[in-house]
Design a protein around this motif. Structure first.
Motif, mmCIF file in Angstrom:
data_model
loop_
_atom_site.group_PDB
_atom_site.id
_atom_site.type_symbol
_atom_site.label_atom_id
_atom_site.label_comp_id
_atom_site.label_asym_id
_atom_site.label_seq_id
_atom_site.Cartn_x
_atom_site.Cartn_y
_atom_site.Cartn_z
ATOM 1 N N SER A 1 0.979 -1.397 -0.260
ATOM 2 C CA SER A 1 -0.111 -0.032 -0.438
ATOM 3 C C SER A 1 1.145 0.863 0.223
ATOM 4 C CB SER A 1 -0.535 0.320 1.635
ATOM 5 O OG SER A 1 -1.644 1.187 1.202
ATOM 6 N N SER A 2 0.363 2.401 -0.236
ATOM 7 C CA SER A 2 0.943 3.412 -0.613
ATOM 8 C C SER A 2 1.559 4.213 0.992
ATOM 9 C CB SER A 2 1.088 4.442 -1.111
ATOM 10 O OG SER A 2 -0.923 4.514 -0.704
ATOM 11 N N SER B 1 0.375 0.829 7.813
ATOM 12 C CA SER B 1 1.165 1.342 7.565
ATOM 13 C C SER B 1 2.158 0.291 8.384
ATOM 14 C CB SER B 1 1.058 2.818 8.071
ATOM 15 O OG SER B 1 0.732 4.102 7.191
ATOM 16 N N LYS C 1 2.548 -3.280 6.606
ATOM 17 C CA LYS C 1 2.517 -2.890 4.920
ATOM 18 C C LYS C 1 4.346 -2.354 4.606
ATOM 19 C CE LYS C 1 -1.956 -4.266 2.884
ATOM 20 N NZ LYS C 1 -1.917 -5.246 2.168
ATOM 21 N N ASP D 1 1.798 -2.453 -4.757
ATOM 22 C CA ASP D 1 0.587 -1.426 -4.082
ATOM 23 C C ASP D 1 -0.554 -1.373 -5.609
ATOM 24 O OD1 ASP D 1 -0.911 0.967 -3.608
ATOM 25 O OD2 ASP D 1 0.190 2.924 -4.301
ATOM 26 N N TRP E 1 -6.104 3.287 -3.592
ATOM 27 C CA TRP E 1 -7.311 2.958 -2.981
ATOM 28 C C TRP E 1 -7.985 2.581 -4.090
ATOM 29 C CZ3 TRP E 1 -8.934 8.098 -0.898
ATOM 30 C CH2 TRP E 1 -10.186 7.720 0.212
ATOM 31 N N GLY F 1 -11.729 -0.977 1.602
ATOM 32 C CA GLY F 1 -11.695 0.481 0.590
ATOM 33 C C GLY F 1 -12.493 1.422 0.767
ATOM 34 N N TYR G 1 2.938 -0.185 -8.712
ATOM 35 C CA TYR G 1 1.671 0.952 -9.083
ATOM 36 C C TYR G 1 0.981 0.833 -10.290
ATOM 37 C CZ TYR G 1 -1.908 4.183 -8.724
ATOM 38 O OH TYR G 1 -3.373 4.639 -8.498
#
Length: 237
Positions: free
Chosen positions: A115-116, A136, A139, A162, A165, A171, A204
């Motif tokens: 994830s970002s 966070s 991840k 990633d 979202w 989400g 991504y």
């Protein structure tokens, strides 16, 4: 065609990934928490197999690995299962992928969902030992796991993704990213041998980005693997 395991495939990105792979003719084994959560692929098809177990319960994860072993060596494993809830996040998002990686026969390709938000994770690994890690944190740690495997396992390609979202149950309906774009990278990494870089990429929407610097730090990778071994009693070969 490839034999592929997708964890957390009862809905959302996992289900989208699994159905896209099955639609392309691959043999897809799906994981869900319970049999009741398994949804058949579209068009009346069938999965190549189903494995079940609650990845939030550390004691159930080896059972998932044993069920998966019955299908033989996978060509690819997509570690999709995830949660934003604490204290489950560290176990589902980091410990489960670690244990499944350590306990299953090495596949040709490994894909770990990042994830970002990993860029806001902590390099303090103390919370990993007692399950206090945030989403966070988890991840950041699983992205580091992907990079550690990529640098240590010759012959196995490992990447972190990633997905953006996206409007899944996790989400939320207002998420701005596209669900299709959210799973296409996983599908490609699980099946395409012509990838640049061939391993160790952070992706991504089918393009590579630079992850948190700690993820590529060999010393931090070593500390993470040791912390995961200490927590689980299982060493990554």
């Amino acid at each position: 065609m490839a034999l592929i395991l997708v964890t957390g495939a009862s809905g959302g990105l996992g289900y989208a990934t699994a159905t896209a792979l099955a639609g392309a003719g691959h043999d897809v084994v799906v994981h869900a928490r319970t049999p009741a959560r398994v949804t058949a692929p579209p068009g009346g098809g069938r999965w190549a197999g189903v494995v079940t177990g609650d990845l939030a319960e550390t004691g159930e994860i080896p059972g998932v690995a044993r069920q998966a072993a019955a299908f033989g060596r996978f060509d690819a494993v997509v570690h999709n299962a995830g949660t934003m809830r604490t204290p489950e996040a560290a176990t589902v998002n980091t410990v489960a992928p670690y244990l499944l990686t350590a306990l299953m026969a090495r596949p040709s390709r490994l894909v770990y969902l990042s994830s970002s938000m990993h860029r806001g994770g902590a390099t303090d690994l103390a919370p990993l030992a007692d399950g206090r890690g945030s989403y966070s944190d988890s991840k950041l740690w699983v992205t580091t796991l992907a990079m550690a495997v990529a640098s240590r396992w010759e012959g196995t390609a490992a990447h972190a993704v990633d997905p953006g979202w996206v409007p899944t149950r996790m989400g939320g309906p207002g998420a701005p990213d596209d669900l299709v774009a959210g799973h296409q990278t996983q599908v490609r990494l699980a099946t395409d041998s012509d990838i640049t870089p061939p391993t160790g990429g952070y992706w991504y929407h089918q393009r590579t980005q630079e992850p948190h610097p700690a993820t590529r730090d060999p010393a931090f990778q070593d500390r993470l693997l040791q912390a995961l071994e200490d927590r689980t009693g299982i060493r990554l070969a």
